[in-house]
Design a protein around this motif. Sequence first.
Motif, short mmCIF file in Angstrom:
data_model
loop_
_atom_site.label_atom_id
_atom_site.label_comp_id
_atom_site.label_asym_id
_atom_site.label_seq_id
_atom_site.Cartn_x
_atom_site.Cartn_y
_atom_site.Cartn_z
N PHE A 108 0.82 -1.21 0.00
CA PHE A 108 0.00 0.00 0.00
C PHE A 108 0.85 1.26 0.00
O PHE A 108 0.61 2.18 -0.80
CB PHE A 108 -0.94 0.01 1.20
CG PHE A 108 -1.78 1.25 1.29
CD1 PHE A 108 -2.87 1.43 0.46
CD2 PHE A 108 -1.46 2.26 2.20
CE1 PHE A 108 -3.63 2.59 0.52
CE2 PHE A 108 -2.21 3.42 2.27
CZ PHE A 108 -3.31 3.59 1.43
N ALA A 109 1.85 1.33 0.87
CA ALA A 109 2.66 2.55 0.96
C ALA A 109 3.37 2.83 -0.36
O ALA A 109 3.40 3.97 -0.83
CB ALA A 109 3.67 2.42 2.10
N GLY A 110 3.94 1.79 -0.97
CA GLY A 110 4.63 1.97 -2.24
C GLY A 110 3.68 2.39 -3.35
O GLY A 110 4.01 3.25 -4.17
N GLY A 111 2.51 1.76 -3.40
CA GLY A 111 1.54 2.11 -4.42
C GLY A 111 1.04 3.53 -4.28
O GLY A 111 0.90 4.25 -5.27
N LEU A 112 0.78 3.95 -3.04
CA LEU A 112 0.30 5.31 -2.81
C LEU A 112 1.37 6.33 -3.16
O LEU A 112 1.07 7.40 -3.74
CB LEU A 112 -0.14 5.47 -1.35
CG LEU A 112 -0.94 6.73 -1.01
CD1 LEU A 112 -2.22 6.81 -1.83
CD2 LEU A 112 -1.26 6.77 0.48
N ALA A 113 2.63 6.02 -2.83
CA ALA A 113 3.72 6.92 -3.18
C ALA A 113 3.86 7.05 -4.70
O ALA A 113 4.08 8.15 -5.23
CB ALA A 113 5.03 6.43 -2.57
N ALA A 114 3.71 5.94 -5.41
CA ALA A 114 3.79 5.98 -6.88
C ALA A 114 2.64 6.79 -7.46
O ALA A 114 2.82 7.55 -8.42
CB ALA A 114 3.78 4.56 -7.43
#
Length: 351
Positions: A108-114
Motif C-alpha cells: 500500500f505505501a509503495g503504491g500510494l507513493a507511486a
Amino acid sequence: MIRLHFTAADLCRITLAPTANALSETVLSVRAALRPGPRPQGRPEVRPGARDGVGRGAGPLYRPRSAVREWHRSLPGGAVARAGVLAELVAEDGFVPDFLLQPATPDFAGGLAAAAATPAERLALDLGIPEVSGWNGGLARPGRWAHELAQGSPVAARALLDDTRRYFESSVRPLWPRIRRDALTDRALRSEMLLRGGVDALLTTLGTTWRWQAPTLHLPSASTYDIPLCGRGLLLVPSWFATGPMVMYRPEATTVLVYPLYDSGDAASSGERPEALAALLGGTRSRILALLRSPATTTALAERASVSLAAASQHASVLRGAGLIDTVRTGTAVLHSLTPLGEALLAGAAD
C-alpha cells in the motif's frame, strides 16, 4: 468481447503476481461499496490503443463475493462515507483512473507513493479533464476538487493521500490478512493448474465465463476490443474486490489482467463442533491437516501424504466438514487450504 492475442513469446512470459495489490484493492473496495449488488452489462474494463490504461465496468452480470457484501454491511457509516475525496474518483459506472492502479508496487505505501508521484499532465489524462479524443474513460461529473487535482494542486493531492490512507487503515487493513490469505490460496491454485496442465490449463480455468482458444483469451464484454500482447507477456493479478476482468494495456510494458479470486461460497462455520472434531482423531488426518499449511489439490495432497487419491479425498471431506479446511473448485480440480480454525488447532498442538 475483449480478445487478448498471445504470441509464443507471450505464452513464455505469463507471470503471477505474488499477492493482491493493496492500492488497487483499496480503490476497488470503494467501487464495490458504490455498487453492492449485481451490476448490468456495461462497457469493458479496458482502454486498448491508449498509451496505457485500465478502463471501466463490464461484461455480463457480475455479482460481488458474498464476503464483500458482508464486509460492506459491517462498516459503520458505510465505505463511501469513509473514503472522502477518493470516492469522487471512482464513478458508479465503474471508472477507475489509471494512476490509482499500480501493478508494479503491491504494498500500500509503495503504491500510494507511486500514485502521488504522477505528473499533473498524466493526472489530467487519467481523469479525462478535459476530455481527450480517443481516450476511453474519464469522470462523468468532475467537481472542483477533481479539477484542482488534474491541474496539479498540492492541496488537492494531499487531500487524496490523507483520505486514501485513512480509508485503507480503517476499512481495508483489518481485512487484509484474509485478502492476503485468499490471494495466496488462489495463487497456489493457479500454480497447480500450470504445473499439472501447462499454460492451457491455467488460461482455461481463469474465469468461468472466459474462453481460451489458443492463441486468444476471450473475455466477456459488451464491446469488441482486440489487444495484441506483442511479446511482452501478461501479468495476472488476483483481486478480492473485483467483480470482473480488468485489463491494463501498456504498449511499452507487460499487459496486466486483474481477475476476481474464485469465490468458494459461504465458508463453513468456524465455530467449534465437537461431533465433527471427534472424527479427526488419528495420525493420518492430523498429518494431512499439517500438510495443508501449504494449500494443495487432492492429487498433490495424496502425494504428500503417501495415500491413495480416494483416501486423500475422504480425509479432506471430513476435515472440511469439521470446519478445518476450505475447498475451492475449478473445473475438475479442487484446492484445499486451512481455515482460521484449522490454523488455530495446529498452533495449539505446537504449543
